[in-house]
Motif scaffolding. Sequence first.
Motif, mmCIF file in Angstrom:
data_model
loop_
_atom_site.group_PDB
_atom_site.id
_atom_site.type_symbol
_atom_site.label_atom_id
_atom_site.label_comp_id
_atom_site.label_asym_id
_atom_site.label_seq_id
_atom_site.Cartn_x
_atom_site.Cartn_y
_atom_site.Cartn_z
ATOM 1 N N PRO A 85 0.817 -1.226 0.000
ATOM 2 C CA PRO A 85 0.000 0.000 0.000
ATOM 3 C C PRO A 85 0.847 1.272 0.000
ATOM 4 O O PRO A 85 0.525 2.239 -0.703
ATOM 5 C CB PRO A 85 -0.823 -0.122 1.297
ATOM 6 N N ARG A 88 2.336 1.687 -3.458
ATOM 7 C CA ARG A 88 1.268 2.066 -4.402
ATOM 8 C C ARG A 88 0.870 3.531 -4.206
ATOM 9 O O ARG A 88 0.641 4.258 -5.168
ATOM 10 C CB ARG A 88 0.053 1.148 -4.208
ATOM 11 N N GLU A 89 0.804 3.934 -2.943
ATOM 12 C CA GLU A 89 0.391 5.317 -2.665
ATOM 13 C C GLU A 89 1.371 6.303 -3.315
ATOM 14 O O GLU A 89 0.978 7.315 -3.873
ATOM 15 C CB GLU A 89 0.357 5.525 -1.152
ATOM 16 N N THR A 106 -6.710 -6.893 0.564
ATOM 17 C CA THR A 106 -7.505 -5.661 0.633
ATOM 18 C C THR A 106 -8.091 -5.467 2.035
ATOM 19 O O THR A 106 -8.053 -6.372 2.870
ATOM 20 C CB THR A 106 -8.641 -5.695 -0.412
ATOM 21 N N GLN A 107 -8.624 -4.253 2.226
ATOM 22 C CA GLN A 107 -9.203 -3.878 3.526
ATOM 23 C C GLN A 107 -10.274 -4.869 3.952
ATOM 24 O O GLN A 107 -11.061 -5.324 3.136
ATOM 25 C CB GLN A 107 -9.893 -2.506 3.411
ATOM 26 N N PRO A 148 -1.072 -2.836 7.083
ATOM 27 C CA PRO A 148 -1.583 -2.088 5.927
ATOM 28 C C PRO A 148 -2.202 -2.973 4.853
ATOM 29 O O PRO A 148 -1.680 -4.037 4.532
ATOM 30 C CB PRO A 148 -0.335 -1.374 5.389
ATOM 31 N N ARG A 149 -3.327 -2.500 4.328
ATOM 32 C CA ARG A 149 -4.003 -3.243 3.264
ATOM 33 C C ARG A 149 -4.379 -2.280 2.147
ATOM 34 O O ARG A 149 -4.445 -1.074 2.352
ATOM 35 C CB ARG A 149 -5.262 -3.902 3.796
ATOM 36 N N LEU A 150 -4.660 -2.851 0.999
ATOM 37 C CA LEU A 150 -4.957 -2.038 -0.180
ATOM 38 C C LEU A 150 -6.454 -1.782 -0.310
ATOM 39 O O LEU A 150 -7.265 -2.556 0.196
ATOM 40 C CB LEU A 150 -4.488 -2.784 -1.426
ATOM 41 N N ASP A 151 -6.784 -0.682 -1.024
ATOM 42 C CA ASP A 151 -8.196 -0.430 -1.319
ATOM 43 C C ASP A 151 -8.683 -1.350 -2.428
ATOM 44 O O ASP A 151 -9.836 -1.755 -2.444
ATOM 45 C CB ASP A 151 -8.390 1.021 -1.783
#
Length: 330
Positions: A85, A88-89, A106-107, A148-151
């Motif tokens: 994440p 990627r951000e 993911t979240q 942390p996880r991705l959207d």
Amino acid sequence: MSAFTESHLARLGIYRIETPNPFSDVKTNCYFIEGDAPTLIDTGLATNEAYELISRELLRRGRRIRDVKRIILTHGHADHRALAPRIREESGAPVFCHRSEAGKVTQTSPEQKAIRDGRSARFFQSIGAPPELLQKLVHGPQNPSIKPRLDCVSFADDGDVIRFDDFTLCVLHTPGHSCGSICLYDAENKLLVTGDTLLPDPRITALLEFDIFEDNPGYRGLKLHMDALDRLLSLACHLVLPGHGAPFEGYHAIADKVFERHRKRQRHILRALRNGPRTPYQICRSVFLFSSPDDLFLALSETIGNIDILEEEGKLVRRKEDGLVYCTRV
Ligand SMILES: [Zn+2]
Ligand SMILES: [Zn+2]
């Protein structure tokens, strides 16, 4: 990694970056691939140290984190995905993983987490795990570096081809270690990126996955893992780029050790059932030595996986009594 291997990989623009793990001395490999679309395969845990190591390696190649165009995850375990994440951000790079793995990457809403925790608590209770261990087994290690996880993620499915400047990687879905584990195969250069599906250390195994069990009670992680190894053995391959440890050749011998290790476990499990039925937890205690709840989770995963195989081969049966599962030798 030998100088020859290193220079062979460098010719293809592939660089290995070992990122640290605050929980253990096992580092996670990330692979940076240069070219028009600078790509990272796996990212390590979400620690500043891992971020700095990757940044430094990219800088050595004249790149920055913001130049990364793709992130590919071999699977969704935290030691491979948790830094994704942040990268990627900063870069806007899409993150690819197998669709069966998206739930880990993911979240998760509090409701989904509660459902998953409930499933794993029921499972551990049913196999006889004592109450004092349940909390630790259900919630696992708690540390910001795994959180942390991705959207969102993009999918990398079996047969997909990922193009680089001088070669291509074909996605192979190799479920077992996790339900959405993938390997990446370069048939021309005979390279295979294996994540945790095939490591130089044959102790790796299939892990319990509670999301899968209730939706798919026929899911047999270790059986799938063995089938995945068989599939890899059918490939022509000179060099394996694993998720942990140095790249290696001669992977048939390592796969043979994995098969032999599980056959031995199966003999030990049958021996543990000599004097009558046992719960999977009791079997695990008599077959494995371990010290921490993390080790216990690995040992239980391996025990259940081998019980699945023995049951399928007709060598033991499972039955439920007062909410507890008992295994009996046939
Ligand atoms: Zn893993
Ligand atoms: Zn791993």
